[in-house]
Design an enzyme around this catalytic site. Structure first.
Site, short mmCIF file in Angstrom:
data_model
loop_
_atom_site.label_atom_id
_atom_site.label_comp_id
_atom_site.label_asym_id
_atom_site.label_seq_id
_atom_site.Cartn_x
_atom_site.Cartn_y
_atom_site.Cartn_z
N CYS A 196 40.38 90.28 2.04
CA CYS A 196 40.99 89.23 2.86
C CYS A 196 40.33 89.18 4.23
O CYS A 196 39.35 89.87 4.50
CB CYS A 196 42.48 89.46 3.02
SG CYS A 196 42.83 90.78 4.17
N ASP B 172 16.12 59.59 7.55
CA ASP B 172 14.68 59.41 7.56
C ASP B 172 14.35 58.39 6.46
O ASP B 172 15.19 58.11 5.60
CB ASP B 172 14.00 60.75 7.29
CG ASP B 172 12.49 60.61 7.18
OD1 ASP B 172 11.89 59.96 8.05
OD2 ASP B 172 11.93 61.13 6.20
#
Length: 763
Positions: free
Chosen positions: A48, A450
């Site tokens: 955890c 692009d």
């Protein structure tokens, strides 16, 4: 359920850890090329946020360690370090000192899962005991006389004690492994709560009191083990994606030595330059280039397409692809740890281990759990003793507080959603390099693309073959055969699909930015820019409309080659989908204005910039960020890497240059640009689910804790409530599903077929 614990097996072996020598640690590490190395350790005791914080903090404090990142699903920690005096840091010893067994990580994926087997056995024992004790308790609650009640309590004790000892060892051993080193974790209050409940019940049974809490102790273990087992199974599902990728890498391959001798070597021993013989039906072990043979490859791993791809000499191939039809001789270009397949595995693992803002918040809250809950339970005990003087009732209420306040739901709120989201993205062909990128992607408001290789496929195609004389085409193909420029490849491939033989030359040289020059006897041939190839410089005015290369002999034109590019499939659908989400869209490219304008017009994008250098792209992104925008940059080329790195979050196709893929946060494997929209959708949904999980976890504690403190909850009800809160959080995370790929007829018919005749310099 997500409570941190060193596993029972880890604890049992804690004192018998075999030391790992410095040489062994160095050999097991990967050289990152900048003076640093990375070592991957398996830490089975990590469960955890509190465990993650302890492990990362301890390792980061070691001399020479630059970073430590825990992958909770893989129970693995990646440590980047820089050797001091050629001696690696004592990573395993440092973890052992804080109660975590560690060993060198092994990528073997065919081993059985001992942890799941151990959890299921413990769950079965706890469930059997809890059900039978509950039946006996019902009889007691129904009004059994004192003798019968005492007998039933004795039988319950006989059932509970072995069950608590066997099933509870998962929590007890974990708690003891940290307590003996002066630390606490989430299993400490659970162990205390169960032990107090059993001890109080034995006391009540001895004096034949009306109530005993064996049912609460065994039911608590039963529900906790249900949650922990579900959590483990959930993470194993996420790990299966990584394991499935790792299985695509063969154990070894046949190497052809310099003398022609063939021998089988493990994959780890394959060095760049080695000649590998890949038979039909075998998978390619490392990236390479085909030097002999022709075959068809199953490239679904890279492109998502099921149709086989025909390849021949000179083709680049990636690790993990299946050779389908004919034998191939491939020259290795990378080691196994640097292959495309290894990169995919690392990206998938990194997606589960990201340290996003929400996750850090949950981890900090979970780390405060032990001191807060112990203090709260103690104050509750003291308060009720002062108010009532009844130590029995005070201890019962304190036990309920210890049980009900377990913050498992809070600890699971973020990582469960992150793991599920990474798996959903993987199923859609999208790899996540950093779990925090999911959080950042959900916050973007601007998307910049692009052009070449991103919005377009970046693979020019010769479109006027019929207008070129066969002799001129043979000359150009012979000149272009040795070049890797996309336009040269297009010319060369045009002859490979026909019976035309390529022309040979005495000498060939390539002039970057200009073209290819060849000599045959006294003749000089040039293929490239008209201004360079022709004596009079030529007229390149028409290159604004079409990409043109000129073939000239002794300064006089022989042929003109025209090329086109196509918009990447899914571009229009992705752009329209992002626009519907309220995103600002733009194109930033280094190409000439006419070519960029053609793409922008086809995709209905009004904001576009052309002729930008890499520094200009970075400045444009910085300007957008300075005005409050959060930019998603989508690019692929070498010149896009700075822009990808500077953007708030970035994506690149798998076909991008290595540096572009390394700079991006997400890599999508398919040619279809719809992956951008799908990633944004999943990120938005994951953000909503994380917030819902936080609300559920905080709401549960806001209601349950006061109720328990005021004495309205028994230990049994506390066990049920605590476990249900964790199950609800996991179930809510499972609601995340990948969006269905909606058909886009307009995109397919109107844009995918569009040929963009863009300006370019030369082949």
């Amino acid at each position: 359920m997500s409570c941190c614990a060193a596993g029972a097996e880890a604890a049992l072996q804690m004192d018998g850890i075999q030391p790992v020598s410095a040489d062994e640690l160095r050999l097991a590490s990967r050289d990152l090329g900048d003076g640093t190395r990375q070592t991957d350790l398996s830490v089975p005791g990590v469960h955890c946020g509190a465990c993650i914080a302890a492990v990362e903090k301890t390792l980061s404090a070691l001399p020479g360690v630059e970073s430590a990142r825990v992958n909770l699903s893989m129970k693995r920690v990646a440590v980047k370090w820089r050797a001091l005096d050629e001696t690696p840091p004592d990573l395993i010893g440092a973890l052992d000192a804080i109660g975590y067994e560690a060993h060198l990580f092994s990528s073997a994926t065919d081993e059985k899962d001992p942890e799941l087997s151990r959890l299921i056995k413990a769950l079965a024992v706890a469930g059997f005991s809890a059900m039978n004790i509950m039946l006996l308790s019902v009889s007691v609650w129904s009004g059994a006389d004192a003798a019968t009640r005492h007998a039933f309590h004795l039988i319950s004790a006989a059932l509970a004690l072995p069950a608590v000892a066997y099933s509870g060892r998962i929590f007890y051993l974990s708690a003891w492994s940290v307590l003996r080193r002066g630390r606490t974790n989430m299993d400490v209050p659970i162990s205390i709560g169960v032990s107090l409940a059993v001890g109080l019940s034995l006391y009540e049974t001895y004096y034949n009191a009306p109530h005993a809490y064996f049912d609460a102790a065994t039911s608590l273990l039963f529900f906790l083990l249900i949650g922990r087992t579900l959590d483990h199974v959930m993470r194993e599902r996420a790990r299966s994606a990584v394991a499935g990728l790792a299985r695509l890498s063969p154990a070894g391959t046949t190497i052809i030595a310099e003398g022609g001798e063939r021998r089988y070597v493990p994959i780890a021993e394959i060095q760049p330059g080695a000649m590998m013989l890949i038979a039909a039906g075998d998978r390619i072990p490392v990236d390479g280039v085909v030097v002999q043979g022709a075959s068809e490859l199953d490239c679904s791993l890279v492109t998502g397409e099921s149709a086989p791809l025909r390849i021949g000499v000179g083709a680049k191939v990636q690790a993990g692809l299946m050779n389908l039809t004919g034998p191939l001789t491939i020259e290795a270009t990378t080691r196994s740890e640097n292959s495309f397949l290894a990169e995919m595995v690392r990206m998938m693992e990194a997606a589960e281990g990201g340290r996003a803002r929400y996750r850090r918040l949950a981890d900090r809250a979970a780390a405060l759990y032990s001191p807060v809950v112990h203090t709260l339970a103690l104050l509750t005990l003291i308060g009720w003793m002062v108010l009532t003087g009844d130590w029995h009732n005070s201890i019962t209420i304190a036990i309920a507080v210890l049980i009900i306040t377990c913050p498992c739901a809070l600890g699971l709120a973020v990582p469960i959603v992150q793991v599920v989201a990474a798996r959903r993205l993987f199923e859609r062909g999208i790899m996540v390099k950093d779990g925090s990128a999911l959080e950042r992607l959900a916050e973007v408001d601007t998307v910049l693309f692009d052009k070449t290789g991103t919005l377009t496929l970046g693979t020019p195609r010769l479109i006027n073959t019929g207008e070129i004389k066969p002799e001129a085409l043979a000359i150009a193909a012979g000149m272009a055969a040795g070049s890797r420029h996309p336009m040269a490849s297009a010319i060369a491939s045009s002859t490979r699909r026909s019976t035309l033989e390529q022309r040979s030359f005495d000498a060939i040289s390539e002039h970057p930015g200009l073209g290819i020059e060849a000599r045959s006897g006294n003749d000089l041939y040039r293929l490239g820019r008209a201004s360079w190839a022709l004596d009079n410089g030529g007229d390149e005015a028409d290159t604004d409309a079409v990409s043109i290369s000129i073939l000239a002999k002794n300064g006089r034109i022989l042929a003109r080659f025209a090329f086109e590019d196509s918009i990447r499939p899914g571009s229009l659908a992705a752009v329209n989908g992002l626009r519907q989400l309220g995103m600002s869209l733009g194109i930033i490219s280094g190409d000439r204005a006419p070519s960029v304008e053609a793409v922008a017009s086809a995709l209905v994008v009004d904001d576009f910039r052309a002729g930008l250098l890499p520094a200009d792209k970075v400045a444009h992104i910085a300007k957008a960020g300075a005005s409050g925008g959060k930019v998603l940059m989508v690019g692929d080329g070498l010149n896009d890497a700075p822009a990808l790195a500077s953007a708030y979050v970035s994506m690149a196709p798998a076909t991008a240059a290595d540096i572009g893929r390394n700079a991006a946060d997400f890599v999508f494997l398919k040619d279809n640009l719809s992956a951008v929209k799908e990633a944004v959708d999943i990120a938005h949904r994951a953000k909503v689910l994380i917030r819902q999980n936080f609300a559920l976890a905080i709401g549960y504690n806001a209601i349950a804790v006061p109720v328990a403190v005021f004495g309205y909850v028994t230990p049994l009800v506390a066990a049920v409530a605590m476990s249900l809160s964790s199950v609800i959080v996991v179930a809510n995370a499972m609601r995340l599903r990948s969006p269905q790929a909606a058909p886009a007829p307009a995109d397919t018919s109107a844009v995918s077929g569009v040929s963009l005749r863009t300006a370019a310099a030369k082949p």
